[in-house]
Design an enzyme around this catalytic site. Structure first.
Site: not given
Length: 152
Positions: A73-75, A102
């Site tokens: 996961a990232c932004a 996120m």
């Protein structure tokens, strides 16, 4: 003359935050590839996680287990998709990317630490309501066809 070896990769598996949350509860590991300043501002909560910024992945990838499901996961899901493909190239078979990262996780009202205020909504998400998405809701259940505008 040496032959060039081309390694064909399958398409990366992608899961929405609701499905990710269920998989995390079932024992998957979250690998957050955001940079430390991003994590300090807003972080995933209530799940086992490993923080390896994308900028350190080539050096630290061996820390990621091969024997369990791993959700990257990232932004917003772009860097984690790159990380997913990179790990697939390294032979990982149980990796998947969290779509919209996120941004969608926080918009759905899932557990975070830090300030989620001001996090932009993703247009057309199943999490557009003021209420958090129901755990295992049909719109984001990977086993069912997604509802219109959800998760995709």
């Amino acid at each position: 003359m040496s032959a060039t070896v081309k390694k064909d990769l399958a398409e990366a598996r992608e899961v929405c935050p609701t499905t990710s949350r269920r998989l995390l509860a079932e024992g998957a590991l979250l690998v957050d590839v955001r940079e430390p300043a991003e994590v300090d501002q807003l972080a995933f909560a209530d799940c086992e996680q490993l923080r390896i910024p994308l900028s350190e992945l080539e050096r630290r990838w061996a820390e990621i287990p091969r024997d369990r499901d791993v959700i990257l996961a990232c932004a917003v899901g772009q860097r984690s998709l790159k990380a997913t493909y990179w790990l697939m190239y390294q032979g990982y078979e149980r990796v998947m990317n969290m779509q919209y990262g996120m941004q969608r996780w926080a918009a759905c009202g899932f557990p975070v630490t830090g300030q989620a205020e001001g996090a932009p909504m993703v247009a057309g998400s199943c999490c557009d309501s003021a209420e958090p998405a129901a755990e295992g809701s049909a719109c984001c259940d990977a086993a069912k066809a997604p509802a219109s505008g959800c998760c995709g």
